[in-house]
Scaffold this motif. Structure first.
Motif, PDB file in Angstrom:
ATOM      1  N   PHE A  85       0.837  -1.207   0.000  1.00 51.30           N
ATOM      2  CA  PHE A  85       0.000   0.000   0.000  1.00 51.30           C
ATOM      3  C   PHE A  85       0.868   1.251   0.000  1.00 51.30           C
ATOM      4  O   PHE A  85       0.634   2.191  -0.775  1.00 51.30           O
ATOM      5  N   LYS A  86       1.882   1.267   0.842  1.00 50.89           N
ATOM      6  CA  LYS A  86       2.791   2.416   0.893  1.00 50.89           C
ATOM      7  C   LYS A  86       3.558   2.558  -0.421  1.00 50.89           C
ATOM      8  O   LYS A  86       3.827   3.678  -0.882  1.00 50.89           O
ATOM      9  N   ALA A  87       3.904   1.436  -1.024  1.00 51.76           N
ATOM     10  CA  ALA A  87       4.602   1.474  -2.308  1.00 51.76           C
ATOM     11  C   ALA A  87       3.690   2.047  -3.393  1.00 51.76           C
ATOM     12  O   ALA A  87       4.141   2.834  -4.238  1.00 51.76           O
ATOM     13  N   ALA A  88       2.410   1.663  -3.380  1.00 51.24           N
ATOM     14  CA  ALA A  88       1.462   2.220  -4.351  1.00 51.24           C
ATOM     15  C   ALA A  88       1.308   3.728  -4.143  1.00 51.24           C
ATOM     16  O   ALA A  88       1.214   4.497  -5.111  1.00 51.24           O
ATOM     17  N   GLN A  89       1.285   4.164  -2.889  1.00 52.62           N
ATOM     18  CA  GLN A  89       1.227   5.596  -2.603  1.00 52.62           C
ATOM     19  C   GLN A  89       2.463   6.314  -3.136  1.00 52.62           C
ATOM     20  O   GLN A  89       2.368   7.435  -3.653  1.00 52.62           O
ATOM     21  N   LEU A  90       3.629   5.672  -3.008  1.00 58.38           N
ATOM     22  CA  LEU A  90       4.869   6.263  -3.510  1.00 58.38           C
ATOM     23  C   LEU A  90       4.806   6.444  -5.025  1.00 58.38           C
ATOM     24  O   LEU A  90       5.229   7.489  -5.558  1.00 58.38           O
ATOM     25  N   ILE A  91       4.272   5.455  -5.732  1.00 59.03           N
ATOM     26  CA  ILE A  91       4.128   5.572  -7.179  1.00 59.03           C
ATOM     27  C   ILE A  91       3.174   6.715  -7.520  1.00 59.03           C
ATOM     28  O   ILE A  91       3.423   7.500  -8.450  1.00 59.03           O
ATOM     29  N   GLY A  92       2.099   6.838  -6.758  1.00 55.15           N
ATOM     30  CA  GLY A  92       1.172   7.939  -6.969  1.00 55.15           C
ATOM     31  C   GLY A  92       1.845   9.292  -6.774  1.00 55.15           C
ATOM     32  O   GLY A  92       1.618  10.237  -7.552  1.00 55.15           O
ATOM     33  N   ARG A  93       2.687   9.393  -5.753  1.00 52.39           N
ATOM     34  CA  ARG A  93       3.437  10.637  -5.525  1.00 52.39           C
ATOM     35  C   ARG A  93       4.385  10.919  -6.679  1.00 52.39           C
ATOM     36  O   ARG A  93       4.556  12.070  -7.101  1.00 52.39           O
ATOM     37  N   ALA A  94       5.006   9.871  -7.210  1.00 58.04           N
ATOM     38  CA  ALA A  94       5.920  10.048  -8.348  1.00 58.04           C
ATOM     39  C   ALA A  94       5.171  10.569  -9.568  1.00 58.04           C
ATOM     40  O   ALA A  94       5.676  11.436 -10.300  1.00 58.04           O
ATOM     41  N   ILE A  95       3.975  10.048  -9.806  1.00 61.21           N
ATOM     42  CA  ILE A  95       3.175  10.526 -10.936  1.00 61.21           C
ATOM     43  C   ILE A  95       2.841  12.009 -10.773  1.00 61.21           C
ATOM     44  O   ILE A  95       2.979  12.803 -11.711  1.00 61.21           O
ATOM     45  N   ARG A  96       2.435  12.391  -9.569  1.00 61.66           N
ATOM     46  CA  ARG A  96       2.104  13.801  -9.341  1.00 61.66           C
ATOM     47  C   ARG A  96       3.338  14.691  -9.457  1.00 61.66           C
ATOM     48  O   ARG A  96       3.262  15.842  -9.931  1.00 61.66           O
ATOM     49  N   LEU A  97       4.494  14.167  -9.050  1.00 64.22           N
ATOM     50  CA  LEU A  97       5.738  14.921  -9.175  1.00 64.22           C
ATOM     51  C   LEU A  97       6.093  15.156 -10.647  1.00 64.22           C
ATOM     52  O   LEU A  97       6.505  16.262 -11.027  1.00 64.22           O
ATOM     53  N   VAL A  98       5.925  14.125 -11.467  1.00 66.71           N
ATOM     54  CA  VAL A  98       6.184  14.284 -12.897  1.00 66.71           C
ATOM     55  C   VAL A  98       5.199  15.277 -13.506  1.00 66.71           C
ATOM     56  O   VAL A  98       5.564  16.095 -14.360  1.00 66.71           O
ATOM     57  N   TYR A  99       3.950  15.235 -13.039  1.00 69.36           N
ATOM     58  CA  TYR A  99       2.967  16.196 -13.561  1.00 69.36           C
ATOM     59  C   TYR A  99       3.358  17.629 -13.191  1.00 69.36           C
ATOM     60  O   TYR A  99       3.248  18.544 -14.021  1.00 69.36           O
ATOM     61  N   GLU A 100       3.822  17.824 -11.967  1.00 64.61           N
ATOM     62  CA  GLU A 100       4.249  19.167 -11.559  1.00 64.61           C
ATOM     63  C   GLU A 100       5.390  19.675 -12.433  1.00 64.61           C
ATOM     64  O   GLU A 100       5.478  20.877 -12.729  1.00 64.61           O
TER      65      GLU A 100
END
Length: 258
Positions: A85-100
């Protein structure tokens, strides 16, 4: 286009991805879309990506090199994630970081920030899980009732999965059904193509039991395609014709409303 499918059955996890990228009819190439992070005895993680290739690669680099947690100042990677679950959250954060970083520019030039990721696996001390992570960084998880998730060009391969797979399906049969689903997609969409990457991991093994690339012309996959086509032809021939569609030979136009 892309087609990736992940299945979780009682015995474990199956992940399948094609490798074709298409940036126009004169710009077709092969890129790996299935990625495995494996620490035998500790964790097995599998990611399948679809969408914009540059976005997918940027996200993968972030989760491998690490993202700093603003609360703890600790750099977090998939190898240090304490749970799936934490790993999936990390991937989600990475996606938002790339979007920024790149999202606005991409939208100005191509009109779309597009990425989706299937993320499955198991970390020691936790259960095997499978998530689909969207371009907003949010995600859903597979359930026992619907034990598979798809990304990319999913509509052609979905009917076989709906009819043939459930949580109690044997893991080798799940792989076979997943490959039939891939074949159905490839036959209907030229944007999906070989080679095909597959991974099979059993629950609590924390390693890949099968990690294989199917190249064009591989005998088993060729045989599977031929057998499936023959089975479909035999099935439709064996099914009786609809009684309301049988017209009297002497009155061929009967029942036809033009």
């Amino acid at each position: 286009m892309t087609y990736c499918v992940g299945l979780t059955v009682r015995e474990g996890l199956v992940m399948i991805a094609d490798t074709r990228t298409n940036a126009g009819i004169d710009n077709i190439a092969t890129f790996r879309k299935l990625h495995v992070l494996e620490e035998p005895g500790e964790r097995i993680m599998v990611l399948c990506t679809s969408g914009n290739l540059s976005v997918s690669q940027a996200v993968l680099n972030h989760v491998q090199e690490g993202i700093e947690n603003t609360d703890t100042q600790v750099v977090e990677t998939l190898r240090t994630a304490p749970s799936m679950f934490k790993a999936a959250q990390l991937i989600g954060r990475a996606i938002r970081l790339v979007y920024e970083t790149d999202g606005k520019s991409l939208e100005e030039h191509s009109g779309r920030f597009d990425v989706a990721i299937l993320f499955g696996g198991q970390i020691k001390g936790g259960k095997m899980r499978l998530f689909m992570i969207y371009s907003a960084g949010n995600f859903i998880e597979v359930t026992v009732d619907t034990p598979y998730l798809q990304i990319g060009e999913h509509k052609y391969g979905k009917p076989i999965l709906d009819r043939a797979v459930n949580f109690n399906t044997d893991i080798q049969d799940a792989l076979k059904i997943g490959l039939i689903s891939m074949d159905s997609t490839m036959r209907s969409n030229l944007g999906v193509g070989m080679p095909i990457d597959i991974v099979v991991a059993r629950r609590d093994a924390f390693r890949a039991e099968i990690k294989h690339r199917i190249e064009p012309g591989e005998p088993y996959f060729h045989d599977l395609r031929e057998r499936w086509s023959a089975a479909l032809r035999a099935a439709h021939i064996a099914i009786p014709r609809p009684p309301y569609a049988v017209a009297d030979k002497n009155r061929p136009g009967e029942g036809v409303d033009i």
